[in-house]
Design a protein around this motif. Structure first.
Motif, PDB file in Angstrom:
ATOM      1  N   ILE A   1      40.004  53.829  31.804  1.00 19.62           N
ATOM      2  CA  ILE A   1      39.607  54.846  32.796  1.00 19.62           C
ATOM      3  C   ILE A   1      39.925  54.353  34.206  1.00 19.62           C
ATOM      4  O   ILE A   1      40.359  55.126  35.048  1.00 19.62           O
ATOM      5  N   ASP A   2      39.717  53.065  34.456  1.00 18.02           N
ATOM      6  CA  ASP A   2      40.046  52.410  35.726  1.00 18.02           C
ATOM      7  C   ASP A   2      39.457  53.153  36.929  1.00 18.02           C
ATOM      8  O   ASP A   2      40.176  53.524  37.854  1.00 18.02           O
ATOM      9  N   ILE A   3      38.143  53.362  36.900  1.00 20.92           N
ATOM     10  CA  ILE A   3      37.471  54.086  37.980  1.00 20.92           C
ATOM     11  C   ILE A   3      37.583  53.351  39.312  1.00 20.92           C
ATOM     12  O   ILE A   3      37.726  53.985  40.362  1.00 20.92           O
ATOM     13  N   ILE A   4      37.581  52.023  39.291  1.00 21.67           N
ATOM     14  CA  ILE A   4      37.715  51.250  40.533  1.00 21.67           C
ATOM     15  C   ILE A   4      39.102  51.486  41.139  1.00 21.67           C
ATOM     16  O   ILE A   4      39.242  51.707  42.342  1.00 21.67           O
ATOM     17  N   GLY A   5      40.117  51.490  40.287  1.00 26.18           N
ATOM     18  CA  GLY A   5      41.481  51.746  40.761  1.00 26.18           C
ATOM     19  C   GLY A   5      41.691  53.179  41.225  1.00 26.18           C
ATOM     20  O   GLY A   5      42.623  53.468  41.968  1.00 26.18           O
ATOM     21  N   SER A   6      40.805  54.073  40.786  1.00 26.31           N
ATOM     22  CA  SER A   6      40.932  55.483  41.165  1.00 26.31           C
ATOM     23  C   SER A   6      40.244  55.815  42.481  1.00 26.31           C
ATOM     24  O   SER A   6      40.319  56.951  42.948  1.00 26.31           O
ATOM     25  N   ILE A   7      39.553  54.836  43.088  1.00 23.68           N
ATOM     26  CA  ILE A   7      38.823  55.091  44.340  1.00 23.68           C
ATOM     27  C   ILE A   7      39.713  55.729  45.410  1.00 23.68           C
ATOM     28  O   ILE A   7      39.315  56.727  46.017  1.00 23.68           O
TER      29      ILE A   7
ATOM     30  N   ALA B   1      50.916  61.123  30.524  1.00 26.12           N
ATOM     31  CA  ALA B   1      51.589  60.072  31.296  1.00 26.12           C
ATOM     32  C   ALA B   1      52.385  60.685  32.448  1.00 26.12           C
ATOM     33  O   ALA B   1      52.433  60.126  33.547  1.00 26.12           O
ATOM     34  N   LEU B   2      52.994  61.839  32.206  1.00 20.97           N
ATOM     35  CA  LEU B   2      53.764  62.512  33.263  1.00 20.97           C
ATOM     36  C   LEU B   2      52.854  62.961  34.405  1.00 20.97           C
ATOM     37  O   LEU B   2      53.205  62.819  35.578  1.00 20.97           O
ATOM     38  N   ILE B   3      51.669  63.467  34.073  1.00 23.78           N
ATOM     39  CA  ILE B   3      50.712  63.880  35.117  1.00 23.78           C
ATOM     40  C   ILE B   3      50.280  62.666  35.935  1.00 23.78           C
ATOM     41  O   ILE B   3      50.273  62.706  37.167  1.00 23.78           O
ATOM     42  N   LEU B   4      49.938  61.561  35.243  1.00 24.12           N
ATOM     43  CA  LEU B   4      49.554  60.331  35.941  1.00 24.12           C
ATOM     44  C   LEU B   4      50.697  59.821  36.813  1.00 24.12           C
ATOM     45  O   LEU B   4      50.478  59.321  37.917  1.00 24.12           O
ATOM     46  N   PHE B   5      51.929  59.958  36.320  1.00 18.49           N
ATOM     47  CA  PHE B   5      53.124  59.541  37.055  1.00 18.49           C
ATOM     48  C   PHE B   5      53.208  60.268  38.404  1.00 18.49           C
ATOM     49  O   PHE B   5      53.432  59.653  39.445  1.00 18.49           O
ATOM     50  N   PHE B   6      52.983  61.586  38.388  1.00 21.11           N
ATOM     51  CA  PHE B   6      53.080  62.367  39.630  1.00 21.11           C
ATOM     52  C   PHE B   6      51.918  62.070  40.582  1.00 21.11           C
ATOM     53  O   PHE B   6      52.103  62.052  41.798  1.00 21.11           O
ATOM     54  N   ILE B   7      50.728  61.811  40.030  1.00 19.08           N
ATOM     55  CA  ILE B   7      49.589  61.423  40.881  1.00 19.08           C
ATOM     56  C   ILE B   7      49.898  60.090  41.561  1.00 19.08           C
ATOM     57  O   ILE B   7      49.636  59.906  42.752  1.00 19.08           O
ATOM     58  N   ALA B   8      50.492  59.154  40.792  1.00 13.78           N
ATOM     59  CA  ALA B   8      50.863  57.839  41.343  1.00 13.78           C
ATOM     60  C   ALA B   8      51.911  57.990  42.445  1.00 13.78           C
ATOM     61  O   ALA B   8      51.836  57.320  43.477  1.00 13.78           O
ATOM     62  N   LEU B   9      52.884  58.875  42.247  1.00 14.16           N
ATOM     63  CA  LEU B   9      53.903  59.116  43.284  1.00 14.16           C
ATOM     64  C   LEU B   9      53.270  59.627  44.564  1.00 14.16           C
ATOM     65  O   LEU B   9      53.669  59.225  45.663  1.00 14.16           O
ATOM     66  N   GLU B  10      52.281  60.526  44.422  1.00 18.87           N
ATOM     67  CA  GLU B  10      51.559  61.015  45.600  1.00 18.87           C
ATOM     68  C   GLU B  10      50.943  59.856  46.369  1.00 18.87           C
ATOM     69  O   GLU B  10      51.023  59.787  47.590  1.00 18.87           O
ATOM     70  N   MET B  11      50.308  58.935  45.635  1.00 16.15           N
ATOM     71  CA  MET B  11      49.628  57.798  46.259  1.00 16.15           C
ATOM     72  C   MET B  11      50.606  56.867  46.963  1.00 16.15           C
ATOM     73  O   MET B  11      50.348  56.404  48.066  1.00 16.15           O
ATOM     74  N   ILE B  12      51.728  56.577  46.312  1.00 17.82           N
ATOM     75  CA  ILE B  12      52.682  55.597  46.844  1.00 17.82           C
ATOM     76  C   ILE B  12      53.480  56.170  48.020  1.00 17.82           C
ATOM     77  O   ILE B  12      53.628  55.533  49.053  1.00 17.82           O
ATOM     78  N   LEU B  13      53.975  57.387  47.847  1.00 13.28           N
ATOM     79  CA  LEU B  13      54.876  57.974  48.845  1.00 13.28           C
ATOM     80  C   LEU B  13      54.158  58.779  49.924  1.00 13.28           C
ATOM     81  O   LEU B  13      54.761  59.152  50.927  1.00 13.28           O
TER      82      LEU B  13
ATOM     83  N   VAL C   1      46.080  50.711  52.120  1.00  9.33           N
ATOM     84  CA  VAL C   1      46.592  49.558  51.369  1.00  9.33           C
ATOM     85  C   VAL C   1      46.190  49.659  49.902  1.00  9.33           C
ATOM     86  O   VAL C   1      47.031  49.516  49.002  1.00  9.33           O
ATOM     87  N   ILE C   2      44.903  49.936  49.646  1.00 14.31           N
ATOM     88  CA  ILE C   2      44.416  50.051  48.267  1.00 14.31           C
ATOM     89  C   ILE C   2      45.137  51.188  47.547  1.00 14.31           C
ATOM     90  O   ILE C   2      45.518  51.064  46.383  1.00 14.31           O
ATOM     91  N   GLN C   3      45.362  52.291  48.268  1.00 22.45           N
ATOM     92  CA  GLN C   3      46.027  53.449  47.674  1.00 22.45           C
ATOM     93  C   GLN C   3      47.443  53.094  47.208  1.00 22.45           C
ATOM     94  O   GLN C   3      47.841  53.457  46.111  1.00 22.45           O
ATOM     95  N   LYS C   4      48.183  52.373  48.040  1.00 23.79           N
ATOM     96  CA  LYS C   4      49.549  51.980  47.670  1.00 23.79           C
ATOM     97  C   LYS C   4      49.536  51.024  46.475  1.00 23.79           C
ATOM     98  O   LYS C   4      50.296  51.183  45.532  1.00 23.79           O
ATOM     99  N   VAL C   5      48.644  50.020  46.538  1.00 28.54           N
ATOM    100  CA  VAL C   5      48.572  49.025  45.461  1.00 28.54           C
ATOM    101  C   VAL C   5      48.195  49.687  44.139  1.00 28.54           C
ATOM    102  O   VAL C   5      48.865  49.500  43.117  1.00 28.54           O
ATOM    103  N   PHE C   6      47.120  50.496  44.158  1.00 27.28           N
ATOM    104  CA  PHE C   6      46.692  51.133  42.918  1.00 27.28           C
ATOM    105  C   PHE C   6      47.637  52.258  42.501  1.00 27.28           C
ATOM    106  O   PHE C   6      47.695  52.597  41.323  1.00 27.28           O
ATOM    107  N   GLY C   7      48.375  52.811  43.442  1.00 22.79           N
ATOM    108  CA  GLY C   7      49.417  53.780  43.096  1.00 22.79           C
ATOM    109  C   GLY C   7      50.474  53.127  42.220  1.00 22.79           C
ATOM    110  O   GLY C   7      50.908  53.690  41.210  1.00 22.79           O
ATOM    111  N   VAL C   8      50.866  51.917  42.592  1.00 20.83           N
ATOM    112  CA  VAL C   8      51.861  51.173  41.801  1.00 20.83           C
ATOM    113  C   VAL C   8      51.277  50.821  40.428  1.00 20.83           C
ATOM    114  O   VAL C   8      51.960  50.943  39.406  1.00 20.83           O
ATOM    115  N   ILE C   9      50.003  50.409  40.401  1.00 21.64           N
ATOM    116  CA  ILE C   9      49.349  50.082  39.123  1.00 21.64           C
ATOM    117  C   ILE C   9      49.271  51.334  38.235  1.00 21.64           C
ATOM    118  O   ILE C   9      49.590  51.279  37.045  1.00 21.64           O
ATOM    119  N   LEU C  10      48.870  52.471  38.832  1.00 23.72           N
ATOM    120  CA  LEU C  10      48.791  53.723  38.078  1.00 23.72           C
ATOM    121  C   LEU C  10      50.163  54.130  37.568  1.00 23.72           C
ATOM    122  O   LEU C  10      50.312  54.602  36.439  1.00 23.72           O
TER     123      LEU C  10
END
Length: 193
Positions: A19-25, A77-89, A167-176
């Motif tokens: 679930i990674d709730i800490i990473g989802s902050i 996985a595709l949905i998580l992929f797009f959420i991660a792209l939002e966070m990183i970019l 910073v946390i958003q970018k890091v956890f975006g890459v992890i996600l």
């Protein structure tokens, strides 16, 4: 129907990691900013209901609609992929109109972020190994943790500040993104075998 503490502890830790709730902050804070408010109780309750229902009916529901667990995991996985792209970019892929407080509490927060393909497929795996009552206790423990994090995300935002969150958003975006890619590749291989 005895509770097994070892099984509960293991299932709780496995679910907590997936679930990674800490990473989802950072995602939660971003959703809170877009929607103005997130209903923590509603999001936690919906995530709990989805997980418990899926624990009992998951494979049957997927079979009924002609989808197997691997196809379900690839879609998630595709949905998580797009959420991660939002966070990183720092781009917005989900339309602003989709983020009213009630909607944001359900999608993308309760599903697929909290009760997503990773946690739902994990529940099916845990069911093969552990007693069902122990898995339910593990779900409840995780929901309590989720609720606590959702409730305190405003305080965390003030504590971390804009730069800390960025910073946390970018890091956890890459992890996600890595989790999404892992979920995608491991399940896409099984689909083609």
């Amino acid at each position: 129907m005895l509770l097994n503490f070892k099984e509960i502890l293991t299932a709780t830790m496995v679910l907590f990691a997936v679930i990674d709730i800490i990473g989802s902050i950072p995602i939660i804070i971003g959703l809170r900013e877009k929607a103005g408010h997130i209903n923590s109780a509603k999001a936690s309750l919906i995530a709990a209901i989805v997980m418990i229902l899926f624990l009992f009916l998951g494979e049957s529901i997927l079979k009924l609609i002609g989808v197997n667990v691997n196809e379900f995991a690839v879609a998630g996985a595709l949905i998580l992929f797009f959420i991660a792209l939002e966070m990183i970019l720092g781009v917005t892929l989900f339309k602003e109109g989709d983020t009213n407080p009630d909607m944001a509490s359900v999608f993308p927060l309760a599903f697929p972020l909290l009760a997503g393909p990773g946690s739902l497929t994990t529940l099916l795996s845990l069911r093969a190994e552990y007693e069902i009552q122990n898995i339910i206790v593990a779900i409840v423990v995780n929901i309590v943790i989720i609720y606590t994090v959702l409730k305190t995300s405003g305080k965390l935002q003030r504590f971390l500040g804009k730069n800390g969150i960025a910073v946390i958003q970018k890091v956890f975006g890459v992890i996600l993104l890595a989790i999404a890619v892992k979920l995608f590749t491991s399940n896409i291989q099984l689909l083609f075998n």
